[in-house]
Design a protein around this motif. Structure first.
Motif, PDB file in Angstrom:
ATOM      1  N   LYS A   1       0.822  -1.219   0.000  1.00 14.05           N
ATOM      2  CA  LYS A   1       0.000   0.000   0.000  1.00 14.05           C
ATOM      3  C   LYS A   1       0.849   1.259   0.000  1.00 14.05           C
ATOM      4  CE  LYS A   1      -3.466  -2.071   2.927  1.00 14.05           C
ATOM      5  NZ  LYS A   1      -3.599  -2.178   4.351  1.00 14.05           N
ATOM      6  N   GLU A   2       2.105   1.126  -0.318  1.00 13.70           N
ATOM      7  CA  GLU A   2       2.997   2.277  -0.227  1.00 13.70           C
ATOM      8  C   GLU A   2       2.566   3.409  -1.160  1.00 13.70           C
ATOM      9  OE1 GLU A   2       7.164   0.106   1.087  1.00 13.70           O
ATOM     10  OE2 GLU A   2       6.791   0.450  -1.023  1.00 13.70           O
ATOM     11  N   PHE A   3       2.958   4.611  -0.748  1.00 15.54           N
ATOM     12  CA  PHE A   3       2.647   5.811  -1.530  1.00 15.54           C
ATOM     13  C   PHE A   3       3.930   6.620  -1.706  1.00 15.54           C
ATOM     14  CE2 PHE A   3       1.882  10.386  -1.329  1.00 15.54           C
ATOM     15  CZ  PHE A   3       1.056  10.564  -2.434  1.00 15.54           C
ATOM     16  N   VAL A   4       4.229   6.986  -2.950  1.00 13.65           N
ATOM     17  CA  VAL A   4       5.422   7.791  -3.209  1.00 13.65           C
ATOM     18  C   VAL A   4       5.068   8.952  -4.135  1.00 13.65           C
ATOM     19  CG1 VAL A   4       7.787   7.845  -4.077  1.00 13.65           C
ATOM     20  CG2 VAL A   4       6.884   5.740  -3.077  1.00 13.65           C
ATOM     21  N   ASP A   5       5.434  10.139  -3.706  1.00 13.00           N
ATOM     22  CA  ASP A   5       5.116  11.354  -4.450  1.00 13.00           C
ATOM     23  C   ASP A   5       6.414  12.104  -4.739  1.00 13.00           C
ATOM     24  OD1 ASP A   5       4.543  14.019  -5.086  1.00 13.00           O
ATOM     25  OD2 ASP A   5       2.963  14.219  -3.578  1.00 13.00           O
ATOM     26  N   ASN A   6       6.654  12.413  -5.993  1.00 13.41           N
ATOM     27  CA  ASN A   6       7.779  13.272  -6.340  1.00 13.41           C
ATOM     28  C   ASN A   6       7.264  14.530  -7.017  1.00 13.41           C
ATOM     29  OD1 ASN A   6      10.553  12.010  -5.810  1.00 13.41           O
ATOM     30  ND2 ASN A   6       9.398  10.299  -6.688  1.00 13.41           N
ATOM     31  N   HIS A   7       7.402  15.648  -6.332  1.00 13.86           N
ATOM     32  CA  HIS A   7       7.132  16.945  -6.930  1.00 13.86           C
ATOM     33  C   HIS A   7       8.481  17.612  -7.203  1.00 13.86           C
ATOM     34  CE1 HIS A   7       2.846  16.786  -6.155  1.00 13.86           C
ATOM     35  NE2 HIS A   7       2.693  18.028  -6.605  1.00 13.86           N
ATOM     36  N   THR A   8       8.689  18.054  -8.419  1.00 14.70           N
ATOM     37  CA  THR A   8       9.960  18.710  -8.714  1.00 14.70           C
ATOM     38  C   THR A   8       9.690  20.035  -9.424  1.00 14.70           C
ATOM     39  OG1 THR A   8      10.226  17.750 -10.920  1.00 14.70           O
ATOM     40  CG2 THR A   8      11.081  16.466  -9.076  1.00 14.70           C
ATOM     41  N   THR A   9      10.576  20.971  -9.195  1.00 15.70           N
ATOM     42  CA  THR A   9      10.513  22.241  -9.916  1.00 15.70           C
ATOM     43  C   THR A   9      11.911  22.632 -10.365  1.00 15.70           C
ATOM     44  OG1 THR A   9       8.709  22.972  -8.491  1.00 15.70           O
ATOM     45  CG2 THR A   9       9.811  24.670  -9.805  1.00 15.70           C
ATOM     46  N   VAL A  10      12.021  22.946 -11.636  1.00 15.26           N
ATOM     47  CA  VAL A  10      13.279  23.509 -12.119  1.00 15.26           C
ATOM     48  C   VAL A  10      12.944  24.885 -12.676  1.00 15.26           C
ATOM     49  CG1 VAL A  10      15.235  23.242 -13.681  1.00 15.26           C
ATOM     50  CG2 VAL A  10      14.127  21.208 -12.713  1.00 15.26           C
ATOM     51  N   ASP A  11      13.487  25.895 -12.032  1.00 17.03           N
ATOM     52  CA  ASP A  11      13.158  27.272 -12.390  1.00 17.03           C
ATOM     53  C   ASP A  11      14.357  27.887 -13.120  1.00 17.03           C
ATOM     54  OD1 ASP A  11      12.275  29.868 -12.527  1.00 17.03           O
ATOM     55  OD2 ASP A  11      12.003  30.139 -10.356  1.00 17.03           O
ATOM     56  N   HIS A  12      14.243  27.938 -14.427  1.00  9.70           N
ATOM     57  CA  HIS A  12      15.322  28.521 -15.236  1.00  9.70           C
ATOM     58  C   HIS A  12      15.204  30.038 -15.195  1.00  9.70           C
ATOM     59  CE1 HIS A  12      17.178  25.067 -17.436  1.00  9.70           C
ATOM     60  NE2 HIS A  12      16.049  24.476 -17.095  1.00  9.70           N
ATOM     61  N   ARG A  13      16.108  30.671 -14.431  1.00 13.99           N
ATOM     62  CA  ARG A  13      16.052  32.122 -14.285  1.00 13.99           C
ATOM     63  C   ARG A  13      17.167  32.816 -15.050  1.00 13.99           C
ATOM     64  NH1 ARG A  13      14.106  34.085  -8.725  1.00 13.99           N
ATOM     65  NH2 ARG A  13      12.279  32.772  -8.430  1.00 13.99           N
ATOM     66  N   ALA A  14      18.026  32.060 -15.690  1.00 15.40           N
ATOM     67  CA  ALA A  14      19.138  32.666 -16.415  1.00 15.40           C
ATOM     68  C   ALA A  14      19.363  31.904 -17.711  1.00 15.40           C
ATOM     69  CB  ALA A  14      20.411  32.622 -15.557  1.00 15.40           C
ATOM     70  N   ALA A  15      20.054  32.538 -18.627  1.00 13.12           N
ATOM     71  CA  ALA A  15      20.245  31.961 -19.956  1.00 13.12           C
ATOM     72  C   ALA A  15      21.295  30.853 -19.945  1.00 13.12           C
ATOM     73  CB  ALA A  15      20.656  33.055 -20.936  1.00 13.12           C
ATOM     74  N   HIS A  16      21.279  30.058 -21.017  1.00 15.16           N
ATOM     75  CA  HIS A  16      22.319  29.045 -21.285  1.00 15.16           C
ATOM     76  C   HIS A  16      22.450  27.988 -20.195  1.00 15.16           C
ATOM     77  CE1 HIS A  16      23.800  31.409 -24.664  1.00 15.16           C
ATOM     78  NE2 HIS A  16      23.760  32.480 -23.881  1.00 15.16           N
TER      79      HIS A  16
END
Ligand SMILES: Nc1ncnc2c1ncn2[C@@H]1O[C@H](COP(=O)(O)OP(=O)(O)OP(=O)(O)O)[C@@H](O)[C@H]1O
Ligand SMILES: [Mg+2]
Lengths: 250, 442
Positions: free
Chosen positions: B291-306
């Protein structure tokens, strides 16, 4: 070696094999020909133990054992081999690890220790040379990105590795160029022996020039409707199947 | 930073969305904690303002919080020895070590780095006060709860250009019932420094309650950081992990998250790429069963170029387990020539297992390359039959397909001993006799 009696099999509600009889003795090579959709690959799959097909009647004896009672793994370990018409790609699983697991599965069944890494690699070398399988293909993922011909060679390589008692080759010739056809056929011929039998499914007489069969059978609509010697293949090549449908079945 | 005067959609505040019953439970928990322990004195205002998560809060839509509200108890043990466990969960690992048991630093079980330019100490022994940990960046109630109550954790500072000679393992162990263990790791890696970090969480069979770990990492220009994060907790815990990783110009960070075992796990991994030329890799696997529960929330915030970011999460869900994957990628207006890749693959082994997968890309720059893919499927029956037709047993055939499916992620773990132990633990959990150790090198 293999005795198929009144075999019937369906997929879903649709009957495909409709009472098929075939006996193959040790050392014999039988060829099966027949129109598209007549049930040749279905026969091969049912023999190999694919669960999508429901066997609705008949029996298959394999060296004194009830083949239909065994699951696919057991059948293979007991010495049955199917060279697939469409070999399956398994990304991420290297050909060589795949084969080692297969070889060790069989060895476990035979009460042997897992094969040593060095012995295994020597075996691979020996068998790969039999079908001139490019060394680079061994380390790639199983069949992934292989050309049609490379896949077929890989099937025969696997067969050579596993040394089955009974091998079903489902259109192993399709997709092979002239040279590859000869190489693959030579690989098969090298494995012919008095205690090993083959069932060769093909559309073309050409393969049977290389792998000369003891018997040729014609499968139409889920049944073997005609059997003969190698000359039957020549006649089919020349005349097609219509005359059988008209003369024999009618 | 963004150059836009107007806040863009991702920054807009949403009206608090309160569910009265859940709110009351959350506030009761907070009050119980406040009565029991000193806390940090921080985040009180945020906690007042933030809704306690429930199903109508977007980021908690598929993440049930019902298990959280038991009244916390003081930890029964505070050392790894008393808990009857191992200080180092990875055999043969040659690493520095910080061990926390039920949120308390276990000095005897630890082996702190003694290294020029490296300061590594438990927060409780650090002379820098807790207030130095900076403002809360997350707008999550549980993260704020961490900030209010996490009085222990690791403080790590690696000076400019220093290369730590061994990996640094942080081992969290939980035992006992009704835990509410808060830890906060503050990590500052100066320019051109290099470190390999391991976060490994274990728990005893009978453990219950909450584990709440917040990691703040500031990675300065040209620094190189790898974090191997492994969750292998028995018992029935609620495990929350927040990571906020801020990257400066030309820094490289790779985070690999492997969830081997855990009753309820929520990972909330957030990157901010603040300078040009950052490299970011975030990969993960999860193989819940039962009955296991696994949640992955990820955020990658690109605030600069290249900058380049590459993300791959692979899930295989057995039994009646469930999973969530939510991968946000933001590309801000000035983050031109961003290269962002995201892939999430899921296999549902049974028809009772579920996954809620959602890639979310918000792209406000025009000259970028972003791709994402998400798949949900079953084991490849054709491949299974093919393997079985070669005499490979069904179980072994499946193990092979699993290995193939998560192989790329496993390969990416920075520390070889960690990868090997992860494979070993997975094999034990799922009853695989063998992993197909490779022959290619033989
Ligand atoms: N999985 C399936 N679902 C539905 N029908 C199927 C399935 N597999 C086979 N069939 C049908 O069963 C019949 C026999 O197919 P089979 O593949 O055995 O023919 P074949 O003789 O090998 O033909 P070919 O020469 O084209 O390879 C065909 O009508 C085919 O459409
Ligand atoms: Mg066919």
């Amino acid at each position: 070696m293999v005795n198929i009696k009144e075999l019937q099999a369906s997929i879903g509600e649709t009957p495909i094999l409709k009472g098929l009889n075939l006996e193959i003795k040790p050392g014999e090579v039988h060829a099966i020909m027949g129109p598209n959709g007549s049930g040749k690959s279905t026969l091969a799959s049912v023999l190999a133990g694919r669960e999508d097909y429901e066997v609705t009647g008949g029996a298959v004896d394999f060296e004194g054992q009830d083949l239909l009672e065994m699951d696919a793994t057991e059948r293979a370990r007991s010495g049955l081999f199917l060279a697939f018409q469409y070999p399956v790609e398994i990304p991420g699983v290297s050909n060589i690890n795949f084969m080692r697991a297969a070889v060790n599965g069989k060895r476990e069944h035979d009460g042997l220790e897992p094969i040593k890494g060095k012995d295994f690699l020597n075996l691979v070398k020996e068998k790969a040379s039999l079908v001139e399988l490019d060394g680079r293909l061994r380390n790639r993922s199983v069949n992934e990105g292989f050309s049609g011909g490379e896949k077929k060679r890989n099937e025969i390589f696997q067969m050579a590795m596993l040394e089955p008692r009974f091998a079903v080759l489902d259109e192993t010739d399709s997709g092979l160029d002239i040279d590859a056809l000869r190489i693959v056929a030579n690989g098969v011929n090298a494995m012919r022996s008095p205690d090993r039998s083959f069932l060769v499914i093909t559309h073309y007489q050409r393969l049977l020039d290389y792998i000369v069969p003891d018997f040729v059978h014609v499968l139409v609509d889920g049944k073997i409707v005609l059997s003969g010697d190698k000359d039957l293949a020549l006649k089919l090549e020349e005349k097609g199947y219509d005359w059988i449908k008209e003369d024999v079945i009618a | 930073m963004t150059g836009t005067a107007e806040p863009i959609v991702m920054d807009l505040k949403r009206a608090p969305n309160v569910h009265a019953a859940t709110q009351a439970k959350g506030e009761a928990l907070r009050a119980a904690l406040a009565a029991q322990r000193t806390g940090t004195g921080l985040a009180a205002e945020q906690l007042d303002a933030l809704p306690v998560p429930h199903r109508r809060v977007e980021r908690w839509k598929h993440t049930p919080v019902a298990g959280f509200w038991s009244t916390p108890e003081a930890p029964s043990v505070q050392t790894i020895e008393a808990a009857g466990s191992e200080a180092c969960p990875v055999p043969g690992l040659h690493a520095y070590r910080m061990v926390f048991v039920n949120g308390t630093f276990d000095a005897k079980a630890s082996d702190l780095p003694v290294h020029n330019g490296v300061r590594c100490e438990p927060i409780s022994m650090s002379d820098a006060d807790a207030g130095s940990q900076g403002p809360l960046e997350s707008t999550d109630w549980f993260a704020a709860l961490n900030q209010a109550f996490a009085t222990e954790g690791m403080k790590l500072h690696v000076a400019k250009g220093v290369i730590l000679d061994r990996p640094l393992l942080v081992h969290h162990h939980t035992s006992g019932e009704n835990n509410a263990n808060f830890m906060r790791h503050d990590i500052h890696i100066e320019a051109n420094a290099q470190v390999e970090l391991i976060h490994w969480s274990t728990a005893s069979d009978s453990s219950t309650g909450m584990v709440n770990i917040m990691t703040h990492m500031s990675v300065e220009s040209g620094a190189v950081v790898a974090l191997d994060k492994v969750q292998d907790e028995a018992g029935s815990l609620q495990h929350l992990a927040f990571e906020q990783i801020n990257q400066a110009q030309s820094s490289q960070v790779r985070v690999h998250t492997g969830t081997i075992q855990g009753n309820w796990v929520r990972n909330d991994l957030n990157f901010r790429l603040n300078g040009e030329g950052c490299e970011t890799v975030l990969n993960g696997f999860f193989l819940p069963k039962g009955k296991e529960f696994v949640d992955n929330h990820t955020t990658v915030d690109h605030r600069a170029a290249h900058c380049n970011s590459s993300e791959q999460y692979q899930g295989i869900l057995y039994g009646t387990s469930s999973g969530v994957f939510n991968g946000k990628v933001f590309v801000r207006p000035h983050a031109q020539q961003t290269n962002a890749y995201q892939q999430n693959g899921n296999i549902l082994v049974t028809d009772k297992a579920t996954i809620n997968a959602k890639p979310e890309l918000e792209i406000y720059a025009d000259d970028v390359k972003c791709s994402h893919g998400c798949t949900i499927g079953q084991f490849d029956e054709e491949a299974l039959f093919y393997a079985r037709s070669r005499g490979i047993g069904e179980k072994e055939a499946k193990a092979m397909l699993v290995h193939a499916f998560i192989g790329d992620v496993l390969e990416g773990f920075a520390v070889a001993e960690v990868r090997m132990e992860v494979e070993h633990r997975l094999a034990i959990k799922h009853g695989w006799d063998t992993w197909n150790d490779t022959l290619e090198s033989a």
